[in-house]
Design a protein around this motif. Structure first.
Motif, short mmCIF file in Angstrom:
data_model
loop_
_atom_site.label_atom_id
_atom_site.label_comp_id
_atom_site.label_asym_id
_atom_site.label_seq_id
_atom_site.Cartn_x
_atom_site.Cartn_y
_atom_site.Cartn_z
N GLY A 322 -40.59 -14.82 -12.14
CA GLY A 322 -40.06 -15.05 -10.80
C GLY A 322 -38.91 -16.03 -10.78
N MET A 323 -38.18 -16.14 -11.92
CA MET A 323 -37.01 -17.03 -11.98
C MET A 323 -35.81 -16.29 -11.38
SD MET A 323 -37.58 -18.77 -15.76
CE MET A 323 -36.04 -19.72 -15.70
N THR A 324 -35.83 -16.14 -10.06
CA THR A 324 -34.84 -15.29 -9.39
C THR A 324 -33.43 -15.85 -9.42
OG1 THR A 324 -35.39 -16.34 -7.27
CG2 THR A 324 -36.57 -14.31 -7.83
N SER A 325 -33.29 -17.15 -9.64
CA SER A 325 -31.96 -17.77 -9.65
C SER A 325 -31.30 -17.74 -11.01
CB SER A 325 -32.06 -19.23 -9.18
OG SER A 325 -32.71 -20.02 -10.18
N ALA A 326 -32.05 -17.39 -12.06
CA ALA A 326 -31.57 -17.58 -13.43
C ALA A 326 -30.36 -16.72 -13.73
CB ALA A 326 -32.69 -17.27 -14.41
N VAL A 327 -29.32 -17.35 -14.26
CA VAL A 327 -28.11 -16.66 -14.72
C VAL A 327 -27.86 -17.12 -16.15
CG1 VAL A 327 -25.64 -16.32 -14.42
CG2 VAL A 327 -27.12 -16.55 -12.41
N PHE A 328 -28.04 -16.19 -17.09
CA PHE A 328 -27.82 -16.46 -18.50
C PHE A 328 -26.43 -15.93 -18.83
CE2 PHE A 328 -30.19 -16.11 -22.87
CZ PHE A 328 -29.45 -17.16 -23.35
N GLU A 329 -25.52 -16.85 -19.15
CA GLU A 329 -24.13 -16.47 -19.37
C GLU A 329 -23.88 -16.05 -20.82
OE1 GLU A 329 -21.73 -19.04 -16.10
OE2 GLU A 329 -22.45 -20.18 -17.83
N ALA A 330 -22.94 -15.15 -20.99
CA ALA A 330 -22.60 -14.62 -22.31
C ALA A 330 -21.16 -14.97 -22.65
CB ALA A 330 -22.80 -13.10 -22.33
N ASP A 331 -20.82 -14.86 -23.95
CA ASP A 331 -19.45 -15.10 -24.34
C ASP A 331 -18.57 -13.91 -23.96
OD1 ASP A 331 -19.71 -13.12 -26.30
OD2 ASP A 331 -19.66 -14.50 -28.00
N GLU A 332 -17.30 -14.00 -24.26
CA GLU A 332 -16.35 -12.96 -23.86
C GLU A 332 -16.73 -11.58 -24.41
OE1 GLU A 332 -11.64 -11.90 -24.55
OE2 GLU A 332 -12.23 -14.02 -24.48
N ARG A 333 -17.36 -11.55 -25.59
CA ARG A 333 -17.70 -10.29 -26.23
C ARG A 333 -19.09 -9.78 -25.87
NH1 ARG A 333 -13.93 -10.22 -30.53
NH2 ARG A 333 -12.00 -10.88 -29.52
N GLY A 334 -19.86 -10.59 -25.11
CA GLY A 334 -21.15 -10.11 -24.64
C GLY A 334 -22.37 -10.65 -25.36
N THR A 335 -22.23 -11.70 -26.15
CA THR A 335 -23.38 -12.35 -26.78
C THR A 335 -23.82 -13.52 -25.91
OG1 THR A 335 -22.67 -11.79 -29.03
CG2 THR A 335 -24.23 -13.60 -28.81
N PHE A 336 -25.11 -13.58 -25.58
CA PHE A 336 -25.60 -14.67 -24.74
C PHE A 336 -25.36 -16.01 -25.42
CE2 PHE A 336 -28.31 -11.28 -22.87
CZ PHE A 336 -27.93 -11.45 -21.54
N ALA A 337 -24.85 -16.96 -24.63
CA ALA A 337 -24.58 -18.31 -25.14
C ALA A 337 -25.89 -19.10 -25.15
CB ALA A 337 -23.52 -19.01 -24.29
N GLY A 338 -26.75 -18.74 -26.10
CA GLY A 338 -28.09 -19.31 -26.16
C GLY A 338 -28.14 -20.79 -26.46
#
Length: 463
Positions: A322-338
């Protein structure tokens, strides 16, 4: 008098020539440090404007310029809301760097200026919104008033205990919010960046994949770049404990590996994936944001096709919790910036903490393998008992054991840059979230307020 005028004219001409030469140099070959600064400014402004809904001038001043290098005060940022593009330039003219808003995937740095390629790297999906469910937290956003604790609320209202530039604090005990507090301009619905707390969430995504048997601790030959190479013998467990043996410079004071990766490279994985092996894997602790990017790429490769991998965080973790606000951003090529870039409200960060407190079980369903959270609480030998085998910390912010602060021995932490923390205390059935813009050089230690919270609760129980 004529001699003086000639001198002044000569000096003026010299100043003009120097200015022209300096401007030409900054235009043709600007220092990488300026590109990093502009990349940082563009990215932070972009995320806070488009994800958190904040004013760009406030973000530039409060988040970028006020706590940082004096040169950052010379950066000028332009926000194009229609295209979702943000540009930062030194003195409004030089070393431009860019960021792009990509809806469900937040913002990404675009250091090469290729906005079209950046837009195509991820699917166009609706941006998440903070849930409007009135059910009591954690099932919704409602707060059980009967669970409120006035004494704990008083502690949170103490500016000395809350610390400089506090933005969100949430205290959860027995699965209910008992107190929360927010800084001026922030609220329960404001998504906040976790910085390196993202690493622990990234590790949990690996745990979710383990449930389906797609990945395991002992896996080797993790990246195609490492084929026929000693690095092919690096185990997943080595990466999880920051013991890969790979070189990586985590010094934020200059253009180091970490700042180059985050703000100069459109493919963030390329730098840590090409790093040389400088120690035997599994023997040497070396904190590395590059390691977290490698973990992102590894689990994404295992999750399925590219679209399945991009959907995985929401399908496997954020949705169920239920983490409805969560936005996991990725780099320009589409790899998540973990390593760094997960935005979520204080309450959603508390949900994740509660999830770990419940040993990876949510609503009666096991989402993490048996023993996975225990691994997150088990120290690596080479870190001197500070860092765990699952991208979490046993020592609190600034160092020091739990015993030194009078905290229960089972306390463990998520920690992020500039004062982002989630403390999990299983023996007290408690989760504490404290977020803000509080650089480490200010010396703030959230262990102090956590000790006060636990002592107050213990006194009330004894009474």
């Amino acid at each position: 008098m004529r001699v003086v005028l000639r001198i002044f004219k000569g000096l003026a001409l010299l100043v003009i020539l120097v200015a022209i030469s300096g401007g030409a140099w900054l235009s043709v070959s600007p220092p990488e440090l300026l590109k990093v600064g502009n990349g940082y400014a563009a990215k932070i402004v972009c995320s806070n404007v488009f994800i958190a809904g904040r004013d760009p001038d406030d973000v530039l001043y409060d988040d970028v310029q006020a706590p940082g290098n004096p040169l950052l005060r010379l950066l000028r940022v332009e926000v194009d809301r229609d295209s979702g593009r943000v540009t930062s330039r030194f003195m409004g003219l030089f070393a431009p760097n860019y960021a792009l808003y990509r809806s469900a995937f937040g913002c990404t740095s675009v250091p090469d200026g290729d906005f079209d390629a950046a837009a195509k790297a991820v699917p166009l999906l609706p941006a998440p919104r903070v849930g409007q469910n009135d059910a009591v937290w954690p099932d919704g956003e409602g707060v059980d008033q009967a669970a409120g604790n006035a004494k704990i609320a008083t502690l949170l209202a103490d500016a000395r205990l809350a610390g400089p530039a506090m933005r969100a604090m949430v205290v959860v005990q027995d699965g209910r919010i008992i107190a929360e507090s927010y800084g001026p301009g922030f609220s329960a619905s404001t998504p906040l960046v976790g910085w390196s707390m993202t690493k622990t969430v990234n590790a949990a995504l690996i745990g979710r994949l383990m449930m389906s048997g797609k990945i395991s601790y002992d896996d080797t030959h993790l990246l195609p770049q490492w084929a026929n190479d000693p690095r092919a013998e690096i185990k997943l467990s080595d990466l999880m404990g920051m013991e890969s043996g790979l070189a990586f410079n985590e010094d934020y004071g200059a253009v180091a590996d970490v700042t180059r990766m985050l703000y100069l490279d459109p493919d963030m994985v390329s730098l840590p994936a090409s790093a040389p092996l400088v120690a035997v894997p599994g023997t040497d602790f070396h904190y590395s944001s590059g390691t977290a990017l490698l973990l992102s790429r590894i689990w994404m490769n295992k999750a399925g096709d590219p679209r399945a991998a991009l959907d995985y965080p929401r399908d496997a973790l954020f949705g169920p919790l239920g983490m409805t606000s969560a936005v996991f951003e990725a780099d320009e090529r589409g790899t998540f910036a973990g390593s760094s870039y997960l935005y979520a409200t204080g309450r959603d960060w508390a949900r994740f903490g509660q999830f770990l407190l419940q040993d990876g079980v949510w609503n009666g369903q096991r989402l993490l393998p048996e023993g996975f959270v225990a691994m997150m609480r088990t120290p690596t030998a080479s870190s001197g008992g500070q860092y765990t085998q699952g991208q979490a910390w046993l020592s609190g912010p600034g160092g020091g054991t739990s015993a030194e602060f009078g905290l229960p021995q089972d306390t463990f932490w998520l920690q992020g840059h500039d004062g982002q923390t989630v403390a999990i205390v299983p023996s007290a059935n408690l989760v504490f979230v404290r977020m803000g813009l509080t650089p480490s050089w200010l010396g703030y230690r959230p262990q102090v307020i956590l000790k006060e919270i636990l002592s107050t609760l213990q006194s009330a129980k004894a009474g």
